[in-house]
Design a protein around this motif. Structure first.
Motif, PDB file in Angstrom:
ATOM      1  N   ASP A  85       0.359  -1.158   0.163  1.00  0.00           N
ATOM      2  CA  ASP A  85      -0.078  -0.053   0.206  1.00  0.00           C
ATOM      3  C   ASP A  85       0.883   1.052  -0.323  1.00  0.00           C
ATOM      4  O   ASP A  85       1.732   1.319   1.004  1.00  0.00           O
ATOM      5  CB  ASP A  85      -0.767  -0.134   1.200  1.00  0.00           C
ATOM      6  CG  ASP A  85      -1.588   1.416   1.063  1.00  0.00           C
ATOM      7  OD1 ASP A  85      -2.542   1.565  -0.119  1.00  0.00           O
ATOM      8  OD2 ASP A  85      -1.755   1.666   2.500  1.00  0.00           O
ATOM      9  N   ARG A  87       1.472   5.954   0.320  1.00  0.00           N
ATOM     10  CA  ARG A  87       0.752   6.688   0.735  1.00  0.00           C
ATOM     11  C   ARG A  87       1.849   7.646   0.685  1.00  0.00           C
ATOM     12  O   ARG A  87       2.068   7.893   0.466  1.00  0.00           O
ATOM     13  CB  ARG A  87       0.467   6.404   1.902  1.00  0.00           C
ATOM     14  CG  ARG A  87      -0.603   5.153   2.352  1.00  0.00           C
ATOM     15  CD  ARG A  87      -1.018   5.241   4.100  1.00  0.00           C
ATOM     16  NE  ARG A  87      -1.397   6.183   4.804  1.00  0.00           N
ATOM     17  CZ  ARG A  87      -1.622   6.200   5.941  1.00  0.00           C
ATOM     18  NH1 ARG A  87      -1.109   5.074   6.688  1.00  0.00           N
ATOM     19  NH2 ARG A  87      -2.774   6.509   6.434  1.00  0.00           N
ATOM     20  N   TRP A  88       0.480   9.224   0.179  1.00  0.00           N
ATOM     21  CA  TRP A  88       1.597  10.187  -0.441  1.00  0.00           C
ATOM     22  C   TRP A  88       1.760  10.909   1.228  1.00  0.00           C
ATOM     23  O   TRP A  88       0.441  11.707   1.815  1.00  0.00           O
ATOM     24  CB  TRP A  88       1.282  10.900  -0.989  1.00  0.00           C
ATOM     25  CG  TRP A  88       1.419   9.956  -2.902  1.00  0.00           C
ATOM     26  CD1 TRP A  88       0.909   9.440  -2.982  1.00  0.00           C
ATOM     27  CD2 TRP A  88       2.884  10.668  -3.367  1.00  0.00           C
ATOM     28  NE1 TRP A  88       1.217   9.123  -4.486  1.00  0.00           N
ATOM     29  CE2 TRP A  88       2.853   9.759  -3.990  1.00  0.00           C
ATOM     30  CE3 TRP A  88       3.603  11.003  -2.791  1.00  0.00           C
ATOM     31  CZ2 TRP A  88       3.995   9.754  -5.773  1.00  0.00           C
ATOM     32  CZ3 TRP A  88       4.775  11.616  -3.473  1.00  0.00           C
ATOM     33  CH2 TRP A  88       4.997  10.049  -5.216  1.00  0.00           C
ATOM     34  N   PHE A  89       1.874  11.722   1.821  1.00  0.00           N
ATOM     35  CA  PHE A  89       2.039  13.002   2.531  1.00  0.00           C
ATOM     36  C   PHE A  89       2.931  14.457   2.076  1.00  0.00           C
ATOM     37  O   PHE A  89       3.823  14.422   1.728  1.00  0.00           O
ATOM     38  CB  PHE A  89       3.097  12.619   3.560  1.00  0.00           C
ATOM     39  CG  PHE A  89       1.816  11.393   3.987  1.00  0.00           C
ATOM     40  CD1 PHE A  89       0.794  11.551   5.741  1.00  0.00           C
ATOM     41  CD2 PHE A  89       2.241  10.334   3.969  1.00  0.00           C
ATOM     42  CE1 PHE A  89       0.241  11.466   6.095  1.00  0.00           C
ATOM     43  CE2 PHE A  89       1.953   8.966   4.618  1.00  0.00           C
ATOM     44  CZ  PHE A  89       1.031   9.602   5.424  1.00  0.00           C
ATOM     45  N   LYS A  93       0.786  15.948   6.405  1.00  0.00           N
ATOM     46  CA  LYS A  93      -0.344  16.115   5.735  1.00  0.00           C
ATOM     47  C   LYS A  93      -0.380  15.218   5.029  1.00  0.00           C
ATOM     48  O   LYS A  93       0.114  15.349   3.677  1.00  0.00           O
ATOM     49  CB  LYS A  93      -1.024  17.318   5.763  1.00  0.00           C
ATOM     50  CG  LYS A  93      -2.535  17.380   6.006  1.00  0.00           C
ATOM     51  CD  LYS A  93      -3.054  19.027   5.334  1.00  0.00           C
ATOM     52  CE  LYS A  93      -3.948  18.445   5.052  1.00  0.00           C
ATOM     53  NZ  LYS A  93      -4.788  20.791   5.110  1.00  0.00           N
ATOM     54  N   GLU A  94      -1.038  14.031   4.620  1.00  0.00           N
ATOM     55  CA  GLU A  94      -1.549  13.011   3.972  1.00  0.00           C
ATOM     56  C   GLU A  94      -2.731  13.431   2.865  1.00  0.00           C
ATOM     57  O   GLU A  94      -3.570  14.064   3.052  1.00  0.00           O
ATOM     58  CB  GLU A  94      -2.492  11.688   4.124  1.00  0.00           C
ATOM     59  CG  GLU A  94      -2.429  10.654   3.575  1.00  0.00           C
ATOM     60  CD  GLU A  94      -3.433   9.035   4.146  1.00  0.00           C
ATOM     61  OE1 GLU A  94      -3.273   8.185   3.316  1.00  0.00           O
ATOM     62  OE2 GLU A  94      -3.360   9.679   5.165  1.00  0.00           O
ATOM     63  N   VAL A  95      -2.148  13.579   1.291  1.00  0.00           N
ATOM     64  CA  VAL A  95      -2.636  14.015   0.313  1.00  0.00           C
ATOM     65  C   VAL A  95      -3.379  12.847  -0.284  1.00  0.00           C
ATOM     66  O   VAL A  95      -3.600  12.287  -0.179  1.00  0.00           O
ATOM     67  CB  VAL A  95      -1.680  14.161  -0.847  1.00  0.00           C
ATOM     68  CG1 VAL A  95      -2.513  14.637  -2.153  1.00  0.00           C
ATOM     69  CG2 VAL A  95      -0.379  15.191  -0.154  1.00  0.00           C
ATOM     70  N   LYS A  96      -4.931  12.784  -0.257  1.00  0.00           N
ATOM     71  CA  LYS A  96      -6.382  11.780  -0.439  1.00  0.00           C
ATOM     72  C   LYS A  96      -6.084  11.450  -2.056  1.00  0.00           C
ATOM     73  O   LYS A  96      -6.183  10.322  -2.837  1.00  0.00           O
ATOM     74  CB  LYS A  96      -7.214  12.083  -0.071  1.00  0.00           C
ATOM     75  CG  LYS A  96      -7.014  11.947   1.425  1.00  0.00           C
ATOM     76  CD  LYS A  96      -7.049  10.548   2.066  1.00  0.00           C
ATOM     77  CE  LYS A  96      -7.132  10.463   3.224  1.00  0.00           C
ATOM     78  NZ  LYS A  96      -6.729   9.073   3.905  1.00  0.00           N
ATOM     79  N   ASP A  97      -6.246  12.063  -3.096  1.00  0.00           N
ATOM     80  CA  ASP A  97      -6.673  12.411  -4.521  1.00  0.00           C
ATOM     81  C   ASP A  97      -5.309  12.182  -4.860  1.00  0.00           C
ATOM     82  O   ASP A  97      -4.363  12.847  -4.958  1.00  0.00           O
ATOM     83  CB  ASP A  97      -6.893  13.693  -4.189  1.00  0.00           C
ATOM     84  CG  ASP A  97      -6.568  13.975  -6.102  1.00  0.00           C
ATOM     85  OD1 ASP A  97      -7.702  12.539  -6.678  1.00  0.00           O
ATOM     86  OD2 ASP A  97      -7.277  15.179  -6.926  1.00  0.00           O
ATOM     87  N   TYR A 100      -3.318   5.021  -8.242  1.00  0.00           N
ATOM     88  CA  TYR A 100      -3.111   4.308  -7.628  1.00  0.00           C
ATOM     89  C   TYR A 100      -3.137   2.625  -8.901  1.00  0.00           C
ATOM     90  O   TYR A 100      -4.108   2.687  -9.585  1.00  0.00           O
ATOM     91  CB  TYR A 100      -3.728   3.427  -6.179  1.00  0.00           C
ATOM     92  CG  TYR A 100      -3.057   2.826  -5.915  1.00  0.00           C
ATOM     93  CD1 TYR A 100      -1.750   2.106  -4.774  1.00  0.00           C
ATOM     94  CD2 TYR A 100      -3.279   0.900  -6.475  1.00  0.00           C
ATOM     95  CE1 TYR A 100      -1.330   1.223  -4.214  1.00  0.00           C
ATOM     96  CE2 TYR A 100      -3.255  -0.239  -5.501  1.00  0.00           C
ATOM     97  CZ  TYR A 100      -2.029   0.488  -4.553  1.00  0.00           C
ATOM     98  OH  TYR A 100      -1.689  -1.212  -3.983  1.00  0.00           O
ATOM     99  N   SER A 115       2.283   4.969  -7.302  1.00  0.00           N
ATOM    100  CA  SER A 115       1.171   6.042  -6.744  1.00  0.00           C
ATOM    101  C   SER A 115       1.282   6.828  -7.304  1.00  0.00           C
ATOM    102  O   SER A 115       3.084   7.366  -7.361  1.00  0.00           O
ATOM    103  CB  SER A 115       0.875   5.796  -5.965  1.00  0.00           C
ATOM    104  OG  SER A 115      -0.220   6.822  -5.155  1.00  0.00           O
ATOM    105  N   CYS A 132       6.742   9.851   0.032  1.00  0.00           N
ATOM    106  CA  CYS A 132       6.108   8.360  -0.270  1.00  0.00           C
ATOM    107  C   CYS A 132       5.981   7.605   0.738  1.00  0.00           C
ATOM    108  O   CYS A 132       7.850   7.022   1.007  1.00  0.00           O
ATOM    109  CB  CYS A 132       6.181   8.591  -1.376  1.00  0.00           C
ATOM    110  SG  CYS A 132       5.981   6.299  -2.000  1.00  0.00           S
TER     111      CYS A 132
END
Length: 364
Positions: A85, A87-89, A93-97, A100, A115, A132
């Motif tokens: 998995d 995830r971007w920050f 602060k996490e970036v959702k848009d 993937y 991603s 990342c």
């Protein structure tokens, strides 16, 4: 099992244990334990091998990036099983848009995961840390992270700060031009009403600061501060209005409308004095309610009224004395013109009175 990595740990009638060193994905599968008794007893177990994801990498970044340009950063990791998995920050602060993508390797039965983070570069992103993070059950709660610091170039942002919010004639004012840009802006340019500063002796520029001393009405106008760098230029304006000097003593010089006195030619001196006393008892209607301490406006008004009434009284007294001025002669003086001494003058005066009575005429 014929493999040097597989070792028999314990063997008894009740337990049979083996260990496998240097585990690889090829070790995954079903393992069978057989106990050769009559009848033969067997037990089966399935071994699942996790594929540890490789350290992620961020691609697509170029430095520097101009403000307003679109950025596409891609984070990719391979060798995970099951799929990892991502995830971007941005600054924690996490970036959702994000986009993937998961691809499976048919030979190794592992996954390559990527991603993509897509956004427009903004000056607020300059210096931001984009990270990342790869999460996977094989990492034992210790994710793998790749980071990238953004460098955004943008035109200067200009702002003028004044040291005096209400400038008056004779005072000084300092205008500070704050400019922020990347690359750092060059020294700023000050202008007035679209031209150069008209009075360099009073208008002194020191770096980003404009100092104007001894303000007067000719200094009114629009002052512009302009800053530029290789990306572009920007400017802002400040409208200077020089106000008249505020005279705090002005209210004490005005006689209140209620403290007036009217004097005519037939007013007696005693009446004028009464008027003055009455006038002094009238308070200034413009005085603040509840004011403590000496009221300078009221005192000034009373003094002005007293002086005015006193002058009027002196003028009336002078006119009164001037009207009653004359020559008064006593009885001695009436006969003293031709008499050699005082006794003879008295006798002559009595005689003149008798003659005056004898000269009376009667008309029938």
């Amino acid at each position: 099992l014929r493999d040097n990595r597989i070792e028999l740990v314990r063997a008894s009638w009740h337990e049979l244990s083996i260990s496998v060193s240097d585990v690889s994905l090829s070790d995954e599968g079903q393992y069978t334990c057989s106990l050769f008794t009559m009848p033969v007893k067997t037990s089966k177990a399935f071994l699942t091998v996790l594929g540890v994801p490789e350290k992620p990498q961020i691609t697509g970044f170029t430095s520097p990036v101009m403000e307003g340009e679109r950025m596409q950063l891609t984070c990719k990791t391979s060798g995970s099983k099951p799929a990892a998995d991502i995830r971007w920050f941005k600054n924690d602060k996490e970036v959702k848009d994000v986009k993937y993508l998961k691809e499976e390797d048919a030979v190794r039965k592992t996954f390559t995961v990527s991603s993509t983070l897509d956004f427009l570069a903004d000056r607020s992103d300059d210096g931001a840390v984009v990270s990342c993070r790869v999460d996977h059950e094989s990492l034992n709660s210790t994710p793998q992270i790749a980071m990238q610091v953004l460098e955004i170039h943008y035109t200067p942002l200009v702002k003028i700060i004044s040291s005096n919010s209400w400038p008056e004639e004779g005072q000084s004012i300092i205008l500070t031009c704050e400019s922020k840009g990347k690359p750092v802006p060059e020294p700023v340019l000050w202008t007035k009403d679209g031209g150069e500063l008209p009075d360099p002796e009073r208008m002194v520029v020191n770096g980003r600061v404009l100092s104007i001393s001894f303000l007067n009405k000719t200094d009114n106008g629009t002052y512009r501060c302009e800053a530029k760098n290789p990306i572009g230029r920007n400017s802002t304006e400040y409208v200077l209005i020089v106000h008249d000097v505020f005279n705090t003593l002005l209210p004490t010089t005005v006689i209140p409308s209620l403290t007036t006195a009217t004097v005519t030619t037939n007013v007696a001196l005693k009446a004028s004095t009464t008027t003055s006393a009455a006038a002094t008892s009238i308070r200034d209607p413009n005085a603040l309610a509840g004011q403590t301490g000496p009221d300078h406006a009221l005192i000034g008004g009373i003094v002005a009224v007293v002086v005015f009434v006193t002058l009027c009284s002196i003028i009336l007294l002078g006119r009164y004395l001037a009207r009653h001025k004359g020559t008064y002669l006593t009885n001695e003086a009436k006969g003293a013109e031709d008499a050699p001494d005082a006794d003879t003058a008295i006798i002559n005066a009595e005689g003149s009175q008798v003659n005056a009575e004898e000269k009376k005429e009667y008309f029938i």
